[in-house]
Design an enzyme around this catalytic site. Sequence first.
Site, PDB file in Angstrom:
ATOM      1  N   THR A  55       0.869  -1.113   0.041  1.00  0.00           N
ATOM      2  CA  THR A  55       0.086   0.062  -0.140  1.00  0.00           C
ATOM      3  C   THR A  55       0.833   1.285  -0.114  1.00  0.00           C
ATOM      4  OG1 THR A  55      -0.122   0.216   2.572  1.00  0.00           O
ATOM      5  CG2 THR A  55      -1.793  -1.010   1.227  1.00  0.00           C
TER       6      THR A  55
ATOM      7  N   ILE B  46      -2.685   5.983  -0.817  1.00  0.00           N
ATOM      8  CA  ILE B  46      -4.196   5.945  -0.375  1.00  0.00           C
ATOM      9  C   ILE B  46      -4.211   4.484   0.050  1.00  0.00           C
ATOM     10  CG2 ILE B  46      -6.433   6.537  -0.580  1.00  0.00           C
ATOM     11  CD1 ILE B  46      -4.484   8.937  -0.934  1.00  0.00           C
ATOM     12  N   HIS B  47      -3.790   3.883   1.300  1.00  0.00           N
ATOM     13  CA  HIS B  47      -3.575   2.689   1.520  1.00  0.00           C
ATOM     14  C   HIS B  47      -4.874   1.717   1.335  1.00  0.00           C
ATOM     15  CE1 HIS B  47       0.394   3.566   3.349  1.00  0.00           C
ATOM     16  NE2 HIS B  47      -0.462   4.671   3.992  1.00  0.00           N
ATOM     17  N   ASP B  48      -6.022   2.333   2.106  1.00  0.00           N
ATOM     18  CA  ASP B  48      -7.206   1.334   1.978  1.00  0.00           C
ATOM     19  C   ASP B  48      -7.696   1.236   0.405  1.00  0.00           C
ATOM     20  OD1 ASP B  48      -7.222   0.839   4.530  1.00  0.00           O
ATOM     21  OD2 ASP B  48      -8.379   2.511   5.128  1.00  0.00           O
TER      22      ASP B  48
END
Length: 302
Positions: free
Chosen positions: A190, A231-233
């Site tokens: 991520t 934007i990890h998620d």
Amino acid sequence: MRKVLIDADPGTDDAVAMAALLAAENVDVVGVTTVAGNSTLDNTTANARSILGLFDRDDVPVASGCERPLAHSLSTGESIHGPGGLRGDVPAPTGSTLDAHASEFIREQVDEHGTDLTIAALGPLTNVAVAMAVEPDLPDRIGSLIAMGGAVHAGGNVTPAAEYNAYADPAAASRVVQDAAPNLVPLDVTDRATIPESTVGELRSGGGPLSTVAAWCDYPEQLREDDGHAIHDAAVAAHLIGDVLTFEPRALSVVDGHGPCRGATIADTRADSNAAPTASVATEIDAEAFRETILEALLSLA
């Protein structure tokens, strides 16, 4: 069409992931469950309803869940995500919240959709762990559980050892890894799920809801990666929409105690190990496909 139940603690990257999944033509969001994490449960629940209202999706049911981790005190992230957990011009919450607890709603959706259901867990895994404690066979009755969390070979983002979601409720993360064989999407990939500054500007210039999405993507400069905003998620959302991740089985464990290793996700990579895999861990991301998938979904919201 993929049936997806989102379990989240919105949170700006949660909000981007939710927006992309709501926009995707091949995804049917059957509900949102909220958990304390990036902010308090009251705030994350209000944020979820605000996000749905922003995109005229009050038809998606919202169930509020656990207000604290299983065995630790709550550690929130407003310093990163903004006051209340969600920066930007977000409308007041609309719609309503179900009477059912999130863990109950999760079990109801598993009963209704069975192996057609994917649970996309974007926050601490408290709600999922509680649902599994009530119905231990729950993981066997769903299509898949994909969770953003952990840092296997990468450094952590809340301590040197731990990623935030795993650190926030390590007991829940440990339970899910032990018993649910999740697809885990760690910081290892991520951190490369980036959106360039130019794309943030493109979203901002779109006006309306897209300007709010741009604010969610616009992290403080000290938190940006070399090639943009991580934007990890959204990596979870992009994979559910467009298969941008590569997974490999790993014998994984989560340190669920206190101390400097709290929340560390440890993979047994010894050549002579006989340890059985406990999770499928994302090891590669097609960063260009990630950007294209997320941008296409977000622009369709205009």
